[in-house]
Scaffold this active site. Structure first.
Site, PDB file in Angstrom:
ATOM      1  N   VAL A 133      -8.794   2.587  -0.169  1.00  0.00           N
ATOM      2  CA  VAL A 133      -8.037   2.255  -1.363  1.00  0.00           C
ATOM      3  C   VAL A 133      -6.525   2.080  -1.184  1.00  0.00           C
ATOM      4  CG1 VAL A 133      -7.227   3.307  -3.525  1.00  0.00           C
ATOM      5  CG2 VAL A 133      -9.655   3.086  -3.077  1.00  0.00           C
ATOM      6  N   CYS A 134      -5.868   3.025  -0.520  1.00  0.00           N
ATOM      7  CA  CYS A 134      -4.402   3.098  -0.607  1.00  0.00           C
ATOM      8  C   CYS A 134      -3.683   1.878  -0.048  1.00  0.00           C
ATOM      9  CB  CYS A 134      -3.887   4.352   0.059  1.00  0.00           C
ATOM     10  SG  CYS A 134      -4.599   5.806  -0.708  1.00  0.00           S
ATOM     11  N   GLY A 135      -4.318   1.188   0.881  1.00  0.00           N
ATOM     12  CA  GLY A 135      -3.639   0.025   1.423  1.00  0.00           C
ATOM     13  C   GLY A 135      -4.390  -1.249   1.125  1.00  0.00           C
ATOM     14  N   GLY A 170       0.853  -1.172   0.000  1.00  0.00           N
ATOM     15  CA  GLY A 170       0.000   0.000   0.000  1.00  0.00           C
ATOM     16  C   GLY A 170       0.888   1.220   0.000  1.00  0.00           C
ATOM     17  N   THR A 171       0.268   2.395  -0.058  1.00  0.00           N
ATOM     18  CA  THR A 171       1.096   3.592  -0.090  1.00  0.00           C
ATOM     19  C   THR A 171       0.725   4.526   1.056  1.00  0.00           C
ATOM     20  OG1 THR A 171      -0.467   4.507  -1.690  1.00  0.00           O
ATOM     21  CG2 THR A 171       1.588   3.574  -2.548  1.00  0.00           C
TER      22      THR A 171
END
Lengths: 179, 163
Positions: free
Chosen positions: B49-51, A151-152
């Protein structure tokens, strides 16, 4: 819950191809896999900046692209745009510009930012439309996948994935103890 | 940390199933024989979403395809929920509804959680003969990423079958 098998490491060490900011002989290297359109990365951006200015030459910072392009429609172009600007020696200027304008990343915006940071607008637009740095961005992405980026943003300190919270205190403490 | 002890292990035959995929289709595991299959059980649609594991896998489909592998997401969410999630997140692989009877397939793979009625975050790589070659259960809150899947697919090619 530390489990030796679970420790994820960078599959591609920091090298020539990377964008590096800070002392080349620094004791600590922080690598971020990030997405310019990701709001968490946007939150991490000023934190990393502050830590960089506090640690100075003791810290080397590397940014690699990890655009979640199906979810963030501008992320891929934004990543490519920093790489294109990087060819003219303006990677970090563009990187900062993108994180400072996360909510305005259309093609026109990117061209405007590139011009502001001093890249040649014509060359830049041509390369952006021709996706000349697409492969480069994908290479970053895949190196992240193989290193356990899930993830980011995902950070690595001296090659080991940092799984704790990246708030300023925690990240600073981890960096200091790694040095 | 409570551990699921009955998770199917490498070498075991992958239990066959037919599940709803999308609003009008079904997918039957045994019909995919001949190529590897990645089964990704996950607790629920609509993670941030991001992870998110599903969003991440969606970005890596071309790498899975390079191994001729088919990726199937499985959760106890219903087909309508999956359909909305697929559209919203622009997903390009099927999400299967292990919805009725609830969690039947997750139970057969040993990854159903009675305590909360969800499936574990569990991965299975199944070879072209329908045999499980790798499995992994991640803590619920931890996105396992894709490195384990890619290594398992690579091992199928290199260390795998001598037939």
């Amino acid at each position: 819950m530390s489990n030796e098998e679970m420790v994820a490491r960078l599959s591609v060490s920091v090298g020539e191809r990377d964008h590096v900011s800070g002392g080349s002989s620094a004791a600590v290297t922080l690598v971020e896999y990030g997405d310019y359109e990701c709001s968490h990365c946007g939150e991490a951006y000023p934190i990393v900046k502050a830590i960089q200015s506090e640690m100075g030459d003791k810290l080397r910072f590397v940014f690699r692209n990890f655009p979640l392009a199906q979810a963030h429609i501008h992320a891929q172009d934004a990543a490519e745009s920093a790489e294109i600007a990087g060819e003219e020696g303006k990677f970090w200027e563009m990187h900062d510009m993108l994180f400072e304008h996360q909510n305005a990343l259309t093609e026109d915006d990117l061209i405007r930012y590139a011009t502001e940071v001093g890249a040649d607008p014509e060359t830049f637009s041509e390369e952006l439309r021709g996706h000349t740095r697409k492969e480069r961005v994908r290479e970053d992405f895949l190196s992240g996948v193989k290193s356990g980026v899930n993830g980011t943003p995902t950070f690595f300190i001296n090659g080991v994935r940092f799984d704790s919270s990246w708030d300023k205190e925690t990240l600073t403490a981890a960096l200091n103890s790694a040095g | 940390m409570s551990e699921t002890t009955s998770v199917l292990k490498p070498g075991e035959k992958a239990p066959d199933f037919t599940l709803q995929s999308g609003l009008d289709d079904t997918i039957t595991l045994s019909e995919l024989k001949g190529n590897p299959v990645i089964l990704a059980f996950y607790p629920a649609d609509w993670s941030p979403v991001c992870g998110d594991q599903i969003v991440l896998y969606n970005e890596i489909l071309s790498e899975f395809k390079a191994h001729n592998a088919t990726l199937l997401g499985v959760s106890v969410d219903g087909a309508w929920c999956h359909a909305a999630y697929v559209t919203n997140s622009n997903l390009n692989f099927p999400l299967l509804a292990d919805f009725e009877p609830k969690g039947k397939v997750a139970r057969e793979y040993g990854v159903y959680r009675d305590q909360d009625g969800l499936s574990e975050r569990a991965l299975f790589v199944i070879d072209s003969e329908g045999v499980i070659r790798w499995s992994f259960v991640s803590p619920m809150g931890t996105n396992p990423g894709a490195d384990g899947i890619l290594s398992a697919l690579k091992a199928l090619k290199t260390g795998g079958e001598t037939k």
